[in-house]
Design an enzyme around this catalytic site. Structure first.
Site, short mmCIF file in Angstrom:
data_model
loop_
_atom_site.label_atom_id
_atom_site.label_comp_id
_atom_site.label_asym_id
_atom_site.label_seq_id
_atom_site.Cartn_x
_atom_site.Cartn_y
_atom_site.Cartn_z
N GLY A 158 0.86 -5.09 1.21
CA GLY A 158 -0.39 -5.25 0.41
C GLY A 158 -0.48 -6.01 -0.71
O GLY A 158 -1.40 -6.46 -1.35
N GLU B 246 5.39 -4.85 6.93
CA GLU B 246 4.76 -3.88 8.09
C GLU B 246 5.51 -4.01 9.05
O GLU B 246 5.40 -2.76 9.79
CB GLU B 246 3.37 -4.46 8.12
CG GLU B 246 2.38 -4.34 6.81
CD GLU B 246 2.40 -5.56 5.95
OE1 GLU B 246 3.33 -6.44 6.15
OE2 GLU B 246 1.68 -5.51 5.14
N GLU C 89 -0.65 -9.25 -0.06
CA GLU C 89 -2.21 -9.55 0.44
C GLU C 89 -3.14 -9.75 -0.86
O GLU C 89 -3.86 -10.48 -0.89
CB GLU C 89 -2.28 -8.65 1.55
CG GLU C 89 -1.90 -8.90 2.71
CD GLU C 89 -1.81 -7.43 3.74
OE1 GLU C 89 -1.85 -6.59 3.33
OE2 GLU C 89 -2.27 -8.02 4.82
N ALA D 156 0.96 -1.26 0.12
CA ALA D 156 0.03 0.04 0.00
C ALA D 156 0.76 1.23 0.09
O ALA D 156 2.07 1.15 0.45
CB ALA D 156 -0.94 0.05 1.26
N1 DAK Z 1 4.46 3.26 -0.79
C1 DAK Z 1 4.72 4.46 -1.39
N2 DAK Z 1 5.94 4.58 -2.21
C2 DAK Z 1 6.86 3.75 -2.42
C3 DAK Z 1 6.46 2.49 -1.52
C4 DAK Z 1 5.30 2.22 -0.93
N3 DAK Z 1 4.98 1.16 -0.36
N4 DAK Z 1 7.42 1.59 -2.00
C5 DAK Z 1 8.27 2.22 -2.85
N5 DAK Z 1 7.91 3.45 -2.79
C6 DAK Z 1 8.35 4.58 -3.68
C7 DAK Z 1 9.82 5.18 -3.16
O1 DAK Z 1 9.57 6.04 -1.93
C8 DAK Z 1 10.68 5.77 -4.11
O2 DAK Z 1 9.80 6.94 -4.36
P1 DAK Z 1 10.96 8.29 -4.82
O3 DAK Z 1 11.57 8.62 -3.54
O4 DAK Z 1 11.56 7.95 -6.21
O5 DAK Z 1 9.86 9.37 -5.10
C9 DAK Z 1 10.15 4.72 -5.36
O6 DAK Z 1 9.01 4.12 -5.04
C10 DAK Z 1 11.18 3.86 -5.53
O7 DAK Z 1 11.47 2.92 -4.34
P2 DAK Z 1 12.92 2.97 -3.69
O8 DAK Z 1 13.80 4.17 -4.10
O9 DAK Z 1 12.70 2.72 -2.21
O10 DAK Z 1 13.76 1.81 -4.36
P3 DAK Z 1 14.51 0.59 -3.87
O11 DAK Z 1 14.90 -0.35 -4.96
O12 DAK Z 1 15.70 1.12 -3.16
O13 DAK Z 1 13.59 -0.35 -2.63
C11 DAK Z 1 11.91 -1.52 -1.79
C12 DAK Z 1 12.71 -1.14 -3.31
C13 DAK Z 1 10.70 -2.32 -2.25
C14 DAK Z 1 12.72 -2.39 -1.06
C15 DAK Z 1 11.55 -0.32 -1.04
O14 DAK Z 1 10.85 0.86 -1.77
C16 DAK Z 1 10.56 -0.55 0.08
O15 DAK Z 1 10.97 -1.04 1.19
N6 DAK Z 1 9.27 -0.27 -0.01
C17 DAK Z 1 8.40 -0.26 1.07
C18 DAK Z 1 7.88 -1.69 1.32
C19 DAK Z 1 6.94 -1.86 2.20
O16 DAK Z 1 7.22 -1.45 3.47
N7 DAK Z 1 5.52 -2.12 1.98
C20 DAK Z 1 4.56 -2.40 2.85
C21 DAK Z 1 3.68 -1.28 3.06
S1 DAK Z 1 2.41 -1.26 4.28
C22 DAK Z 1 -5.29 -2.57 4.29
C23 DAK Z 1 -4.72 -2.76 3.04
C24 DAK Z 1 -3.46 -2.76 2.76
C25 DAK Z 1 -2.44 -2.53 3.76
C26 DAK Z 1 -2.88 -2.31 4.79
C27 DAK Z 1 -4.19 -2.06 5.49
N8 DAK Z 1 -6.44 -2.56 4.75
C28 DAK Z 1 -7.53 -3.00 3.66
C29 DAK Z 1 -7.22 -1.92 5.89
C30 DAK Z 1 -1.15 -2.51 3.17
C31 DAK Z 1 -0.27 -2.16 3.89
C32 DAK Z 1 1.08 -1.95 3.32
O17 DAK Z 1 1.52 -2.68 2.23
#
Ligand code: DAK
Length: 258
Positions: free
Chosen positions: A109, A132, A112, A65
Site C-alpha cells: 500500500g 502481497e 500504491e 497497509a
Molecule cells: N503491517 C503491520 N506491521 C508491520 C508491517 C505491516 N505491513 N510491516 C512491518 N511491521 C511491523 C513489524 O510487525 C514489527 O513490529 P514488532 O514485531 O516490532 O511489533 C515492526 O514493524 C518492524 O518490522 P520487522 O521487525 O519485520 O523489520 P525488518 O527490518 O526485519 O523487516 C520488512 C522489514 C519491511 C521487510 C518487514 O517488516 C515486512 O516484510 N513487512 C511487511 C511488508 C508487506 O508485506 N507489506 C504489504 C502489506 S499488504 C487496499 C488498500 C491497501 C492495501 C490493500 C487494499 N484497499 C483500498 C482495498 C494494501 C495492502 C498491503 O500493503
C-alpha cells in the site's frame, strides 16, 4: 492541526505530510489514513498552499497497509465496509500537485499510495515492492493497474508475481520514479522542486496535472482535444497575461491564481 500517526506542516506554500508510526515502519492503519485524508482536505482548501509533499521521513516511506489490522477480516467485512477504500483514494483526487518523497521501504500500500501522487522522488535507499503475493493476496489499492501503466506489463507482472524489491536506480530506469537523490539530500531537493512548482500559476499547474492525467484515461485524439481546450482556457486567466507580459518586460512574473 495535530495528529497521532502523521505530522502535517505548512512550510510557506508547501504542505508536508510525514507518516509517523516508526514502530510499525509507518504501516498504514485506518487512523493514519483518516488523518492523511483530513490533512489533505485542509491543504486543498487553503489557498496559501500550492503544492503538497507526502513522505515517510528519512528511514522508511511505508511497509504497506497494517497487516495486523486486516489479518482477521472476512470477505463480508471487507465488502460491507468497502474496506479502507474511502480514505485511500483521497490523494489521487487532489487537484494541487502532490509529490511523494520516498526513502527506505515503499511496499504494498505504500507503493500504491506513492503511485497515486503526481510523481515520486526517491532517495538512493528507497526499495519498492508489491509483496502481497507473499502474504497470500494481491495488490488491492491500484498496484496491478498503476504499476503496469508506469513500468509496462512484463516488469509489473514480474514484480507482482515475485514480490521482490526494486531499488531506486532500477525504479527510475523503469519509469516508476522521476528522480533519485542521495538520502541526505532527499527532503531539501524535494522542497526545492515543490517551491519551484509553487511559484508558478496555481491555475496552470492544476491544468497541467489534469491534462497529463488525461493521457492515462483516454485516447490520444481525445487527450489532445482536452489539452487544446485547457490551453485555450488558460488565455482567460490573469496569470497567463502576467506570465507572458513579464517575459516581454524581462521581469519575474507574479502569479495570483486568477
Ligand atoms: N503491517 C503491520 N506491521 C508491520 C508491517 C505491516 N505491513 N510491516 C512491518 N511491521 C511491523 C513489524 O510487525 C514489527 O513490529 P514488532 O514485531 O516490532 O511489533 C515492526 O514493524 C518492524 O518490522 P520487522 O521487525 O519485520 O523489520 P525488518 O527490518 O526485519 O523487516 C520488512 C522489514 C519491511 C521487510 C518487514 O517488516 C515486512 O516484510 N513487512 C511487511 C511488508 C508487506 O508485506 N507489506 C504489504 C502489506 S499488504 C487496499 C488498500 C491497501 C492495501 C490493500 C487494499 N484497499 C483500498 C482495498 C494494501 C495492502 C498491503 O500493503
Amino acid at each position: 492541526m495535530t495528529f497521532e500517526n502523521i505530522i502535517a506542516e505548512k512550510k510557506g506554500a508547501v504542505g508536508v505530510i510525514t507518516f509517523n508510526r516508526p514502530h510499525a515502519l509507518n504501516a498504514f492503519c485506518a487512523a493514519l489514513m483518516d488523518e492523511t485524508t483530513r490533512a489533505l482536505d485542509d491543504f486543498e482548501s487553503d489557498d496559501a498552499i500550492r503544492v503538497i509533499v507526502v513522505t515517510g521521513g528519512d528511514k522508511v516511506f511505508a511497509a504497506g497497509a497494517d497487516i495486523k489490522e486486516m489479518a482477521e477480516k472476512t470477505f463480508v467485512d471487507t465488502f460491507r465496509e468497502d474496506f479502507i477504500t474511502k480514505n485511500w483514494e483521497r490523494v489521487a483526487r487532489c487537484r494541487k500537485p502532490v509529490i511523494a518523497a520516498v526513502a527506505g521501504y515503499c511496499l504494498g500500500g505504500g507503493n500504491e499510495l506513492s503511485m497515486m501522487c503526481d510523481f515520486i522522488l526517491a532517495a538512493d535507499t528507497a526499495k519498492f515492492s508489491q509483496p502481497e503475493i507473499t502474504i497470500g493476496t494481491l495488490p488491492g489499492a491500484g498496484g496491478t493497474q498503476r504499476l503496469t501503466r508506469l513500468v509496462g506489463k512484463s516488469k509489473a507482472m514480474e514484480l507482482c508475481l515475485t514480490g521482490r524489491m526494486m531499488d531506486a536506480v532500477e525504479a527510475e530506469r523503469a519509469g516508476l520514479v522521476a528522480r533519485v537523490f542521495p538520502a541526505a539530500d532527499l527532503m531539501a531537493e524535494t522542497m526545492k522542486i515543490a517551491e519551484k512548482i509553487a511559484s508558478f500559476s496555481p491555475l496552470a499547474t492544476m491544468m497541467v496535472k489534469e491534462s497529463v492525467n488525461r493521457a492515462y484515461e483516454t485516447t490520444l485524439a481525445e487527450g489532445l482535444r482536452f489539452e487544446r481546450r485547457l490551453f485555450h482556457a488558460s488565455f482567460s486567466t490573469q496569470d497567463q497575461k502576467e506570465g507572458m507580459e513579464a517575459f516581454v518586460e524581462k521581469r519575474k512574473a507574479s502569479f495570483k491564481g486568477k
